[in-house]
Structure formats: C-alpha cells, structure tokens
Design an enzyme around this catalytic site. Sequence first.
Site, short mmCIF file in Angstrom:
data_model
loop_
_atom_site.label_atom_id
_atom_site.label_comp_id
_atom_site.label_asym_id
_atom_site.label_seq_id
_atom_site.Cartn_x
_atom_site.Cartn_y
_atom_site.Cartn_z
N GLY A 208 0.81 -1.21 0.00
CA GLY A 208 0.00 0.00 0.00
C GLY A 208 0.84 1.26 0.00
O GLY A 208 1.88 1.36 -0.65
N SER A 209 0.39 2.25 0.77
CA SER A 209 0.97 3.59 0.71
C SER A 209 2.40 3.69 1.20
O SER A 209 3.05 4.72 1.00
CB SER A 209 0.10 4.57 1.50
OG SER A 209 -1.17 4.69 0.90
N THR A 210 2.93 2.64 1.84
CA THR A 210 4.33 2.68 2.23
C THR A 210 5.25 2.70 1.01
O THR A 210 6.44 3.01 1.13
CB THR A 210 4.69 1.47 3.12
OG1 THR A 210 4.34 0.26 2.44
CG2 THR A 210 3.95 1.54 4.44
N SER B 284 -4.40 6.24 4.33
CA SER B 284 -3.18 5.66 4.90
C SER B 284 -2.53 6.61 5.88
O SER B 284 -1.35 6.55 6.09
CB SER B 284 -2.20 5.30 3.79
OG SER B 284 -2.76 4.36 2.92
#
Length: 579
Positions: free
Chosen positions: A297-299, A579
Amino acid sequence: MSRAQTLTIARWRVWLVALAVLVLGSALLWRLASLQVLPDTAQGYEFLQGQGQARTLRTESISAYRGVITDRNGEPLAVSTPVETLWADPTLLLQSPERWNELARALELSEAELEARLSRYSGKEFMYLRRHLPPQAAEAVLALEIPGVYSQREYRRYYPAGEVAAHLVGFTDIDDRGQEGMELAYDAWLSGESGAKQVLKDLRGRTVKELQLVKSARPGRNLALSIDLRLQYLAHRELKAAVLKNNAKGGSLVIMDVQTGEVLAMTNQPAYNPNDRSGLRSEALRNRALTDLFEPGSTMKPLAVMAALETGRFSPSSLINTAPGYVQVGRKTLLDPVNYGTLDLSGVIAKSSQVGMTKLALELEPSTVRNMYQRLGLGQGVGTGFPGEAVGTLPTYENWRPIQRATYAFGYGLNLTAMQLVNAYSTVASGGVKRTPSLLRVDEVAAGERVVDEELARQVTAMLRRAVSTEGTARRAEIPAYPVAGKTGTVHKVGEGGYVENRYIASFVGMAPADNPRIVAAVIIDEPSDERYFGGQVAAPVFSSVAEGALRLLQVPPRVNGAKGIMVQDDKKRGEPWS
C-alpha cells in the site's frame, strides 16, 4: 597265605595305570590349550572370547552437546540441559511379568499400555520407556531394579526467552534435531557429533567397567544472533498489546540497525511457547515477518516519489493539483478522503494522496518505478537464509495500462514481506546504500552497495519527516525526544473474489532519529477491528513506543530540539486519510 605276606602287583598293571593317567592328563591339557591357546582350533579360544564379549562388551553412544544460541550480547536463547531416557530390553523384561505393574506405576502408565508396548517389541532388544526425564525421576525408576530397565544420558533443549524469541530461534524435536527457525537453518552447525565408548556389562545389563573411549563427542558450535534481547522483549510486548487492543488477527514487527544491516528485533503474533508445545497451533509457527506476503500500500509512495526525483523532471517542491479530490483512470475512480487542492511532493506523501500519486505516476515511464523497487530489493530474497523466507512478486507488463501504472506507485499489484519493507527503507535511511540483512551478529560491517544517490535519499527522508507531523498521516508515530521519519499504509486484503471491503492490513515503517537514522522499524497489523484500521491509528503508535525504548537502550542521545513532542489523543476517523 600269611596276613603278613606282601601283596605283589604285576608291573604291567602299574604301567597301564600310569599310561592312562598320562593320556588323560595330556588330553585335558590339549583341550585346555585348544580352548585358550591355539588360534585355529574350531570353537577355540577366539570363538569363546568372541562369545563372551558378545554377551558383555558393548559400545555405547556419547551424546553431543548442542551449541548454545545467544543474542548479540551473549544472553542465552537456546541451551541444552542433561536429561535421562529410560529404555528396556523386552527380552529380559518379558521374563518378569510380576514387575510390570510396579514399573507402569513408576512410569505413570497403565499396565495394559505397557503390556501392549512390550508385545509390539517382543522380538527386539531395545524400546524406549520414557524420554527426557529429570535425572532424579529416572533414578527413582532405576532404584526399583527391575530386570531389563536401563537409562542413557541425552540432552533436551530449553528456551529461556520462551515465546518472546520463538519465531526466530525455532525449536528442536525430541531427538535434538532442528525443526523450525534458526535451529533448523543452522542445524549442522549446532548439532556437533556424537562419540562412542566401550563398556563391560554383566548379564543384567549393568555397566561393570568402562573399557575405552572409541571416539570423543564433538560439541556443537555456538551461534550468536543479531537480536538484542532487551529490544526483543520490548517489541514483543508492544506488538502483543496492540494486537489485543485492536482485536487483530496477527502482526509483525521488525527493527533493523541502519549502520550494519543487523536485525535487532523480530517478533510476531500469534506466538507460542517452545518449552511447552502441547497446545501448539500451526498458524502460530510462522515467522510472518519473513514468510507472509502482503500488498504494502501507501508505504511504497515515498519510494515511487524517489524514482520520480531521480528522473530530474521533479523536485520536492514540484506541485500537483489534486482537486477536486478524485481522479478517473479508465473505469476506476481513485479518491482522497478530502480535497487537498494543490500539494507539493512532500505534501503528497504527508497526506498520502492517492490522487497526487496517480497523477505523478502517469507522468513517469512504467519501468521507472519498477526499477527503483527492484534496486531496493523487492521481488527478490533478502538473503537471511531463514527457512521458508518468501521472495514476493514484483510483476512487469509488456503493455502497462494506466490503472496498473497508478496502483503500482501506491503499493497495489505487488507483494512483499515485512523484512523486505524494512530493508528498502533502511537503504533510504543509510543514504542510498543497501546492505544484506543479517540475523547473525555482524562483527565486521560490509561496505554495502550504493543503489540510490545520497542526495535523493536525504530528500525523501526529509519528506518522510513531514509525514510524521501534525499535518501528516503518521503523527501518532512521533517521539518526544527524537525526530522521526516514516510512512503509514492501509490496504484491503485480498479474498477469493478480489479485495474484501472490511478486512485490512495496517502498517507503518519509519526511521529514527530522522537527522541521522540509527534504526528502521516496520509494524504490520493484520486485520484490526472495523473501528480502528488505519495505519496511522493502529501501527504508528506501536512504532512510537518501540522506537523510543530502542533508542534509549541503544544509548542514542536525545534530540530535544529536533522533535516537537506532540502526542495526539484524538482517535476519531473523521478526516483520516486512507493511509
């Protein structure tokens, strides 16, 4: 004939008797010689000596002491303790049925169970009665002097840290062979080599004399892991509390030393106690940080931004218009929780804007982002040597559709492990130098490989500091005495029919102190409750607690002037970005 007359015996009779005595004596001497002196006589002394030795001379194994596993500071994580194993010769024990009841009581067995086992092994000369008994318990059974019951020295593995380090250390089976974790990965190193000795035993199987040492036992070699047991306890405690608090299915937490690549802590939930595996569930065995794959995801957004900066077409101050808060890509509509308007690249990361990342990704060549991910170690093994270490997937496409280019940039369409995520961020934290993660203590630090320009890595680190602030999604990751840089992630889990609406993985990965990173840590929470599931709500506070304690234990001086020291207490979801 007069009584006084002398009795005369014929001379030939005397010689006959003398000859008979001589012949019988000679025959006796010959027989004795054939039995004890002459080597080639059938059933002579060699035969008799062999038969005697076969009944009394035995070669016994000498168990090797398995090597000790310690943490980086020498604290024991796995040690071997001497125990006694009771065994029986069924051919002898079957001759004393009147003692079976007494033996069964001493072994805490039913007489019927003992009788059944004796029946199965009736044609054998060896069977186990009880394995790995404390010496005093074994002595109590041997004191009964039941014919055919003996003991032998073995070693049993004990794990002082229990469930705290279970997933990393692993465990051995009853024969002291590695079955999980580092016990399995380094089984040959730890096992050593058994020895042997010759002993003389009587007809009841009791050792009369130890004759000679045939082969010395070689103890196993010790193994020093990279983890610091103090940090491991801290990480285990905080992760377990977070999983319980958020009613989550599980979780992982990894802390890495930026300067050396050593893993300072690695813990997972659910856990198990390797000293008592009677109620062990299979799902508790996995070292999720190394074996379980998830979409990050947003990482991934900071890494995609780093790829954009590398092209030279963008800078941290480049502006992206995210209005009106959504963007149409093919048939998909990608949303921000609110309309953020115009953001610079730092703001895109801080707000975790899907719209901003989508517009940025569509401006880049598809291979640009993928190439950056690959250089940071995604889609390939990290090289720890841990059994079952997952590689993950980093797909490429001949024809990239716009939606694939967009989702790739914010962490969908690929998967990785928590260890890979930490390793990628550690490369950023070290100024673009990638090191191979190590689960063993590193005495000589390798130079590493430069995969990203140092200035680019420093720019991204500065952007990540903005994400851990009052305007970012990771404000709960702040530490009062140290500056922090990091990124949250919240992704839908994949089910049989695609993404599941109400099942999430919440994550946070960050570095501290941000001005000169010493550690990088990732927190993954699997399926937190419906009420709290964002990475900023669930994972970021765990990082804050763990990182602060870790830096203090590592004696990193606090940066009072470099941290804002703001602790946010508002847990409401309103206004929280994805996120």
